[in-house]
Design a protein around this motif. Sequence first.
Motif: not given
Ligand SMILES: Cc1ncc(COP(=O)(O)O)c(C=O)c1O
Length: 435
Positions: A124-126, A152-154, A213, A218, A246, A248-249, A274
Amino acid sequence: MTTSDLIQVEERPQSQRCYQRACAVTPAGVHSPVRAFKGLGLSPLIVDRGEGDEMIDVDGHRYIDYCCSWGALLHGHAHPAIVQAVTQRVTKGCSFGVSTPVEAELASCLLKYLPADQLRFVSSGTEATMTALRLARGVTGKDVVVKFTGHYHGHADSFLVQAGSGCLSLDSSASSAGVPHELAKLTLCVPFNNVEVLLQTLQRQDIAAVIVEPVAANMGVVPPHEGFLELLRKETLEKGILLIFDEVITGFRIHPGGACQYYGIEPDLICLGKVIGGGFPVAAVAGREKVMRYLAPLGPVYQAGTLSGHPVAMAAGLAAIRLAEESSFYQDLEDKTNFLLEPIYDFIIKKDLPACLHQVGSLFTLFLGQRDIDNLEDVKGCNPEMFKEYFKFMLERGIYCSPSQHEANFVSGAHTQEHLLYTQETILEFLDSRI
Ligand SMILES: Cc1ncc(COP(=O)(O)O)c(C=O)c1O
């Protein structure tokens, strides 16, 4: 469209039954807060299946989907190549807790596009951001992390401080109860795009990392000011602070090389998620070998995961990235997004509406009630009642937007011209009649 053609979003009997059943066994009936549609005055969407750019709910209503599993679905729902890759792989066994060749295959495929030598998969991103921060702390021997408000970073403790996404819809001023005060003190928050506060904060000697980000997504999509990321890179390099992007997006979403390539910047660590899982739980932390070798078992920074590198998820991710490697994929995606948004953008300007539209590649947010947005303070000036009305207006017309003003919307390779045009006309109708 006449009133009788509208989806009666308040009367979806199957959905409501499912939701009530879920509420009995799960807090608010959902396994991630934003799915509860809190503050929207509607019961949540309960989906049966997805086909291309549409989701079909358990009552049989079809919705053009601009949330795309929060950005994970670069190719829409049930793309045949991804379905085939997954079905082939799953017949060989689901998970082994030891390595399979597809892990290195996906890792090499991703690393071709990144300013990084190695990566480690997580689920997961978290986990990716949590690992990146532990790594940064392990490498530098320092404890403090700097983040930007509304990013947001999880949901790891260290990041639940002035966080974006679902945290922005919570009533409390803290991002979460349960985060130890002593730990939260190690997270410093700076307004995005604010050079002065950033420079002042980076004077401290105890900073291990800055996490950003690169395109905030977010608190709604908020691009970096020109030169902001470059300055961040220069300052962190000079001060021996690790810079964590980060992505993730943004990773494999706005460009094959994510924001690193889009803005031409080399951070120390990159978090992915993602898109790289093709709709399955895959995320990763990537960096130069000299940093990555701090991870266990080579180095002293512990990190692990029973299902990390899950072969079925790896196969899905590989199929998704291979599809995106087809020539002009990203250009086509951006062209589609431009096709959808340009007339809306022009309309807002021409009518001088209290709204603004932000887009980076195939990511976009329509902010309602506010003209200029650079950071979280500006986002807070948006009109939540107007968003609520907009979301319902779209849903009744068979269009599912991300269910919060603080989220990004996503165009996928599966979105058809016909659906994009219909969406554009519906948004224009809303702006013309309701604002
Ligand atoms: C930029 C960013 N980092 C981390 C996360 C956390 O990812 P996850 O929901 O897969 O734990 C998200 C989730 O939306 C995100 O948008």
